[in-house]
Design a protein around this motif. Structure first.
Motif, PDB file in Angstrom:
ATOM      1  N   UNK A  49       0.831  -1.205   0.000  1.00 52.24           N
ATOM      2  CA  UNK A  49       0.000   0.000   0.000  1.00 52.24           C
ATOM      3  C   UNK A  49       0.866   1.257   0.000  1.00 52.24           C
ATOM      4  N   UNK A  50       1.978   1.204   0.695  1.00 56.68           N
ATOM      5  CA  UNK A  50       2.896   2.342   0.708  1.00 56.68           C
ATOM      6  C   UNK A  50       3.458   2.592  -0.691  1.00 56.68           C
ATOM      7  N   UNK A  51       3.797   1.525  -1.413  1.00 50.03           N
ATOM      8  CA  UNK A  51       4.292   1.666  -2.775  1.00 50.03           C
ATOM      9  C   UNK A  51       3.252   2.256  -3.702  1.00 50.03           C
ATOM     10  N   UNK A  52       2.020   1.806  -3.605  1.00 46.59           N
ATOM     11  CA  UNK A  52       0.936   2.338  -4.442  1.00 46.59           C
ATOM     12  C   UNK A  52       0.720   3.817  -4.135  1.00 46.59           C
ATOM     13  N   UNK A  53       0.723   4.162  -2.861  1.00 43.93           N
ATOM     14  CA  UNK A  53       0.540   5.558  -2.464  1.00 43.93           C
ATOM     15  C   UNK A  53       1.686   6.426  -2.995  1.00 43.93           C
ATOM     16  N   UNK A  54       2.904   5.934  -2.877  1.00 42.49           N
ATOM     17  CA  UNK A  54       4.064   6.701  -3.342  1.00 42.49           C
ATOM     18  C   UNK A  54       4.015   6.907  -4.851  1.00 42.49           C
ATOM     19  N   UNK A  55       3.592   5.884  -5.605  1.00 40.20           N
ATOM     20  CA  UNK A  55       3.449   6.019  -7.056  1.00 40.20           C
ATOM     21  C   UNK A  55       2.414   7.088  -7.404  1.00 40.20           C
TER      22      UNK A  55
END
Length: 63
Positions: A49-55
């Motif tokens: 979820x952190x990766x999706x948010x950062x993208x």
């Protein structure tokens, strides 16, 4: 004797049906198990979820 036993049984059943206290140990167990599941799911899905948010932030900030 059987009338007294039948009356006691009916009163006991009625009292059990109208008891509003509930099953406290059961609710405590359900609450603890739910909290445990949330922690496990958060630990597993958190990095994704952190990766999706950062993208998403990078795409919006890129303009």
């Amino acid at each position: 004797m059987s009338r007294l036993r039948a009356r006691f049984s009916r009163n006991s059943m009625a009292r059990d049906l109208t008891d509003d206290r509930g099953d406290v140990p059961g609710w405590v167990l359900i609450t603890l198990m739910t909290a445990g599941l949330v922690i496990v799911i958060w630990a597993l899905a958190g990095p994704a979820l952190e990766g999706v948010f950062q993208q998403a932030i990078d795409r919006v900030s890129g303009f």
